[in-house]
Design an enzyme around this catalytic site. Sequence first.
Site, PDB file in Angstrom:
ATOM      1  N   GLU A  18      30.073  91.655  31.058  1.00  0.00           N
ATOM      2  CA  GLU A  18      31.415  92.222  30.888  1.00  0.00           C
ATOM      3  C   GLU A  18      32.313  91.279  30.096  1.00  0.00           C
ATOM      4  O   GLU A  18      31.944  90.124  29.819  1.00  0.00           O
ATOM      5  CB  GLU A  18      32.036  92.489  32.256  1.00  0.00           C
ATOM      6  CG  GLU A  18      32.135  91.235  33.124  1.00  0.00           C
ATOM      7  CD  GLU A  18      33.322  91.250  34.056  1.00  0.00           C
ATOM      8  OE1 GLU A  18      34.455  91.313  33.543  1.00  0.00           O
ATOM      9  OE2 GLU A  18      33.124  91.194  35.276  1.00  0.00           O
ATOM     10  N   LYS A  67      35.442  90.180  46.796  1.00  0.00           N
ATOM     11  CA  LYS A  67      36.267  89.071  47.262  1.00  0.00           C
ATOM     12  C   LYS A  67      36.668  89.256  48.718  1.00  0.00           C
ATOM     13  O   LYS A  67      36.877  90.367  49.189  1.00  0.00           O
ATOM     14  CB  LYS A  67      37.481  88.919  46.364  1.00  0.00           C
ATOM     15  CG  LYS A  67      37.106  88.488  44.942  1.00  0.00           C
ATOM     16  CD  LYS A  67      38.330  88.278  44.089  1.00  0.00           C
ATOM     17  CE  LYS A  67      37.917  87.717  42.716  1.00  0.00           C
ATOM     18  NZ  LYS A  67      37.183  88.667  41.909  1.00  0.00           N
TER      19      LYS A  67
END
Length: 787
Positions: free
Chosen positions: A57, A199
């Site tokens: 990405e 996360k």
Amino acid sequence: MVQVWRAALPSLQYGYGARAGFSHQTPVRLAPNGPFLHVSDEIKAAVHSKKPVVALETTIYTHGFPYPENTALASHLESIVRLNGGVPATIGVLNGVARVGLSPEEIIELASSAGKPDTRKVSRRDLGYICGLGFMQRKLNGGTTVAGTMILAHLAGIRVFATGGLGGVHRGAESSMDISADLTELGRTPVAVISSGCKSFLDIPRTLEYLETQGVGVGTFADGREGKVEFPAFWTRESGIPSPTIIEDERSAAAMIAAQESLSLSSGLVFANPVPSQYSIPKAQMDAILAQAILDAEKSGSTGSDNTPFILARIRDLTGGQSVKANRALIDANVVRGTKVAVELSRLEKDKERADGTRSIFGSCSVPGVRHMVGNRPTNAQGALTEAVKDTEPQADIFVAGSLAIDLSCSFIPDKQDSATSPQPQTSNPARISQEIGGVGQNIATAIHYVRSSVQFCSVIGDDNAGQIAKEELKVKGLSVSALIQKPSARTAQYVAVNDAYNNLVLAMADMTIMEGYKPEIEKVWGPQLARCTPKWLVLDANWDPHSLRQWIKIGKDMGIKTAFEPVSVAKAKRLFASRSHDNSWLGVLPDHAVSLATPNNLELASMHAAARKAELFEREDWWQLVDAMGLSSSGSREKLTSITNNDLVDKGIPQQSIQLLPFIPTILTKLGAKGVLMTQMLRPGDDRLSSPAHARYVLSHADPSHPSIGGIYMRLFPPAEKVQAAEVTSVNGAGDTFLGIIIAGLARDRPKTLIDLIQIAQKGSVMSLKSKEAVSPKIRELRGHL
């Protein structure tokens, strides 16, 4: 129920699936290039040939790291992919066009737009907007998120994507509906995403529930852990949440991808790769830090799009920067893991091609070697073993024994505002990085094969991904692999070349330790193979350790096979001549010489000469007898050498050094780069050139007519075949190897041309390789008719 995907995958049956990669009935259909999407030629070729391609990405570059640090990171991650046997496909939107396989220049252009207001994060919802504006000449740049990268990777036929972390369900999403588009994309786009989970400040239990609802398979790599394995939480290896499935290794992950495709499932897969343990922040410590960061965010009023950046900044401060180190480490680890998964997937496809030409990858829905845990009782799905392709050992005119390596070429790309043409030491430099199989021996064998001479290549590979890839590439080229030895627990040789902006070599690093210590194998394995091949020439490169090199030369001499020597480098060139502590009696002088031809460059020639002097070879009685018989003039020799060559070469001692080595190597072709090739040759009695007016100026001396072995010395400087401009040079890695390969291919013909003619043909081939992105240019096939 927890499923454990085990390593013991003996083979995979093939059945018809929806994806072209696993079916002979359905060809690969990639989205064509157009005004909205561009797939690079490298990626199209790699996907078509089923090479392991890994998507990367670009949001991390446009919205994560500042310029130029982001450019260095991009080059670093692409290098990781190539070093582990893959092809990197960096994906982003540049000037309003979605691009798969950004070039180094394009990465620099995109990365330099980081922080600018018009540089966008591009997810599914944004692709139509930003590409549509691009079509209307409003050219914006954008870094693709996980969702955006998945879509474009899928359009390009890429199955594996490595990233840092996933988006997820935010805390309080039951009222805010703040759910990452990454999760819905995974439910409808069949791409496997390798990440370190999501996360810790996200709602991990709800994230996993949402992925289950979307039909997304989720697993965590065990990394050798037994029993319970938890889904990772980005900076920490534990989240307190059991992983839905446990994956033992990359081959098991590849089998899952293949099974998904064979079953025509349109959802993606999540492979969680925990942060390396040495960088993992303990869960209890991370929980306390998160609680404080979330509380601080509430007090500051940071909500919506400001919430995540605020929390990340607080985590960095509260961990004293430890979270940043963990972030970098997990990105590297995920790219390594993702590449290994892609390599295993590529192997499965190639196993299929060798197993049966008409069956696709899974004939049944079961996956052999996958262990399912039903309660506490393991069961194994059954699968038939596929028989390995047997590679016959052919007869060959030429036997090449030398290195096979993974070559990385790093060409410096100067900043547009900088006049520097060479990379700067002790820092990262932007570069165009390419990878291919190389190794001096392999390059020479490839050149010989391209000009249609029969060749057997002998080398060593490691029991690793790189070795398997190199072996498969040799087969694709049409070279026999029957003389390859696979060394357990060894690393396949690797070579890294760092070039300046003009593709001139600045520095090279080579790991050739796998080439050392093969005297028993040479005697017991390769020696009989050499005898069965009955070659006219044995070609050796100096990557063999000195003992193995001498063993090869002795065997070739005993069998009456002419030997050619490629010195490889200044350090390795001296391996031909042992030190004084070793027996050099096997290195006879003409006509009892062991090496017939060598092709050093001027620096390698100097190294060989110095090694011979150190070994006291120039003090041997048989050397002096031959030198005395050469008929060299005791006066005026410099003038003669200068008239044949030039002052510069004579001042450097190049003609003199080659003459002194002639008793041991009667033909030396010294490669001088842009200055051409210096041919120094011991002529045998009766050679036509000794009496030919056309060659008179090149005959340096006439020997005593009564000498049985020496007729004289012939020296000739050949100008370069073509003056190659710096901008035309694409690769310098294989030009010299191409030269030797063509020379030997010509000499091995039933009716060989003269060496003088072959040198000029070989020089043309070297130029072709200089201009080619491949180390050995396939265009040298055009020279077949000239040999």
